[in-house]
Structures are given as structure tokens and as C-alpha cells.
Write a protein that holds these residues in place. Sequence first.
Motif, mmCIF file in Angstrom:
data_model
loop_
_atom_site.group_PDB
_atom_site.id
_atom_site.type_symbol
_atom_site.label_atom_id
_atom_site.label_comp_id
_atom_site.label_asym_id
_atom_site.label_seq_id
_atom_site.Cartn_x
_atom_site.Cartn_y
_atom_site.Cartn_z
ATOM 1 N N LEU A 38 57.681 67.815 59.479
ATOM 2 C CA LEU A 38 56.910 69.035 59.699
ATOM 3 C C LEU A 38 57.757 70.247 59.332
ATOM 4 C CD1 LEU A 38 54.367 70.460 60.878
ATOM 5 C CD2 LEU A 38 55.490 70.342 63.126
ATOM 6 N N TYR A 39 57.162 71.129 58.530
ATOM 7 C CA TYR A 39 57.821 72.377 58.125
ATOM 8 C C TYR A 39 56.837 73.537 58.285
ATOM 9 C CZ TYR A 39 61.613 69.574 56.227
ATOM 10 O OH TYR A 39 62.676 68.704 56.108
ATOM 11 N N PHE A 40 57.345 74.753 58.094
ATOM 12 C CA PHE A 40 56.515 75.951 58.187
ATOM 13 C C PHE A 40 56.832 76.860 57.010
ATOM 14 C CE2 PHE A 40 57.094 74.292 62.422
ATOM 15 C CZ PHE A 40 55.798 74.278 62.915
ATOM 16 N N THR A 41 55.793 77.445 56.416
ATOM 17 C CA THR A 41 56.033 78.378 55.322
ATOM 18 C C THR A 41 56.809 79.581 55.859
ATOM 19 O OG1 THR A 41 53.870 79.414 55.703
ATOM 20 C CG2 THR A 41 53.995 77.673 54.037
ATOM 21 N N PRO A 42 57.663 80.201 55.040
ATOM 22 C CA PRO A 42 58.518 81.283 55.527
ATOM 23 C C PRO A 42 57.783 82.498 56.073
ATOM 24 C CG PRO A 42 59.428 80.383 53.510
ATOM 25 C CD PRO A 42 58.071 79.770 53.682
ATOM 26 N N ASP A 43 56.502 82.647 55.735
ATOM 27 C CA ASP A 43 55.731 83.756 56.305
ATOM 28 C C ASP A 43 55.041 83.361 57.603
ATOM 29 O OD1 ASP A 43 53.783 82.052 55.375
ATOM 30 O OD2 ASP A 43 52.817 83.512 54.058
ATOM 31 N N GLY A 44 55.153 82.084 57.995
ATOM 32 C CA GLY A 44 54.564 81.619 59.244
ATOM 33 C C GLY A 44 53.070 81.366 59.193
ATOM 34 N N SER A 45 52.466 81.470 58.016
ATOM 35 C CA SER A 45 51.009 81.357 57.926
ATOM 36 C C SER A 45 50.515 79.916 57.953
ATOM 37 C CB SER A 45 50.496 82.039 56.657
ATOM 38 O OG SER A 45 50.962 81.361 55.494
ATOM 39 N N SER A 46 51.387 78.973 57.617
ATOM 40 C CA SER A 46 50.955 77.579 57.540
ATOM 41 C C SER A 46 52.042 76.645 58.036
ATOM 42 C CB SER A 46 50.609 77.185 56.091
ATOM 43 O OG SER A 46 49.526 77.927 55.599
ATOM 44 N N ALA A 47 51.600 75.563 58.662
ATOM 45 C CA ALA A 47 52.468 74.419 58.917
ATOM 46 C C ALA A 47 52.269 73.441 57.764
ATOM 47 C CB ALA A 47 52.094 73.755 60.241
#
Length: 396
Positions: free
Chosen positions: A160-169
Motif C-alpha cells: 500500500l502506497y499513497f500519492t505524494p499529494d495525498g489524493s489517492s491510495a
Amino acid sequence: MRLRKAFLVVMGIFGLMAAACSDPEPDRQVLADVAAPAAVPAAPTQPRADVLAGMPPRLDSRDVYAATRPGQLSEAMNGVRNLVYVPNSRDNTVSVIDPNTFKVVDTFPGGNEPQHVVPSYDLKTLYVTADKVPAGTLTPIDPKTGKPGTPLQVQDPYNLYFTPDGSSAIVVAEYYKRLDFYDPHTWQRQMELPVPDCAGVNHMDFTADGRLALVTCEFANKMIVLDVAGRRQVRTFQLDRVPNGMPQDSRLAPDGGTFYVADMMAGGVYLFDGAASQQIGFVPTGKGAHGIYFSRDSRRAFVANRGEGSVSVLDTRTNQPIGKWHIPGGGSPDMGGLSADGKQLWLSGRHHNEVYVFDTDTGHLLARIRVGAGPHGLTYMPQPGRYSLGHTSNFR
């Protein structure tokens, strides 16, 4: 690596099981006499405009991990219990360790084949990724209580990761060769990105500007590059060190100019440029190179060599080895992270059902703690940093 029947079939196809799961080398202890360099305070700079829209500005153009120095705890860390969470893939549990006593203080269900414990982007929740197909779950943990909540039904969340803008997992659906994008608050799926040429899609990290991700393909001996905003694959690299390579962890070096990619069959770390545009070198570290972590002062990288029971220490300024720590009697160090103060490195012992704790100044093994069967991606909380990009300890 996946620990289910489908994984074994894939391993058989590639003829790699014997090499990947070989026993550690005989008992030895060679400790590097390497003193930890003094920390260099981060110099504040003006926020950069040429980054992924919505991404928090970098604190220091020279160091992407400038926000993760000891003591730099965000408000989200207020009241967080000092605990280590260990997912045990073979007995479907999570062991909870008190790092002050090195004792297991709790055990709870982690879903079917729990693989990693991943801090959320906002650091307020931990997720246990359990990926037994055709189903899968994310079990939330409240880090302020250390207790699990109701599992979420999410298909095949190996990682599991997250885009650097926090908009998506980004759910790494390894078995299905997909990267699935979800709303990180509602867990409604936003889109699926098939990556058919990336068998064993596994680990990733992001460029300093947040625009691209360099992703490992464990069973294909490849790397792919993801356009984060465009949600598309834009580049592929065939790794060249060995014909049966198995790339594992992918991590951006502190200066943002180099990616490190551990390959357990090649026995070392590939170097890519910070724009994820070309391979630029290879550094031998040891048999079964697997997880990569950085010291709190950003001067050193720690590479867990699972196949030989050691940790290699690299100088991040030269990308060259400066020491190696061996586990007395052997072991299988895999995934984990540093303590909040950076004085300890915690790693799961994947094939030995234990957890290792190293002193990051001396390399001495401080403890080996018995846990459940098949411990994998452990996480230590609390942690410094403003946000999490995913996996077990990628904070910025």
C-alpha cells in the motif's frame, strides 16, 4: 515475497525458490567500526513550483527526508503509543512489541496472509495489508490505542502506497498485476491500472517532485515508471545484472538524485537517476538484498541482506559500502524501519519467526524477539515526518 500457493507456482516457473529461500551463511559476526556522522541541520528554502500539484513543499531542496529528523513529530503523533507492529504472514496475526522492554505485549488477527503494516498518508491510522486472493483486507489500527478496528474489504492489497499529494491510495494488487487507486478516506476504488508486463508488482518510491514513481516487478526482473498525475505507465527497464533478478525495495536517496533498488538475486542495489530515466550503476551488498532504510541524518543507507543474515551500510554521498553488520548465528532480515530517534533499526526475520533490533551507531544486535510465523513488513510508531508515502517507513 508472497507466501501463498500462487506465489509458489510463480516461483517454480522462474526456477528461483531454492535460491531465494536458501539458508543463511554460517555463524559469523563482523561488526563495522563506523561512527554515525553528525547530523546536518536542514536549511529552509523557498517552496518549489515544479512539483506534483497539491504535494506539500519540500523543506530542503538538498534532502527529501529533512522533515524526518529526531524530534520532528507532527501533531498527528500526539498520544501515539510507542509500539512496534509485526504482521505474521504464516499464522495470520499481528504481534505488538513494546520497544522499551523488547517484549510482545499483544497479538491480534491480521487477516488472511498479512504482509505489511502501513501508516496512512495523514499518519492517523495504520493499515494491515492482507492479500490472500481472491479477496483481501485492510485492517485499520488506531496508533493511539494500539488496537485494531473492523477490516475493510479490499482486493489483493499486497502492499500500500499513497500519492505524494495525498489524493489517492495505491493498492499494489500483486497477484492481479494491477495498481488500484482508491479514495484514502472512503476506500472507494477510483480506477485500476493494469501492469501486465510487471509480474510481481511490489515496491515503489516517488521522485523528489512527486511526479513519477519507480516500481519494482519482482517476478519479471524489471522496473516500470508510473506517471502519478496521468495514472499511466510511461517507462520500462529490463534489469541486467543477473538473468533471474528479483527487485524488491525501491527508495529515493536523500538528495533526490538517485534511486536505490534492492535485488535479492543480484545481491545488491541497482542505482537509477533521480528522474527515473536510466540505470546508472550497481552496488553489491550481500545475498538476498531486500529492504532499504535511511539514517535520521540522511548520511547512511541500511540494506537488509535477507539471504545472508546481514545489514550493509552505504554512504549516501558516494553510494558505496562503508560497513556490514552480521546477525550472530544467522538470520533473515527483511522489512522494518528506524525508531523515532533513529538509534535503532528494527527488521523482521522472515524465515526465523523473530524480529531483530540493531544499534545504528555500532551495528551491534540489541535484541532478537520471538514473534509469529513468517514476520514481514513491520512498522514502528510514532515516527517523525509530515506525511507517509506508504510501505512500512517512507515518511517525508
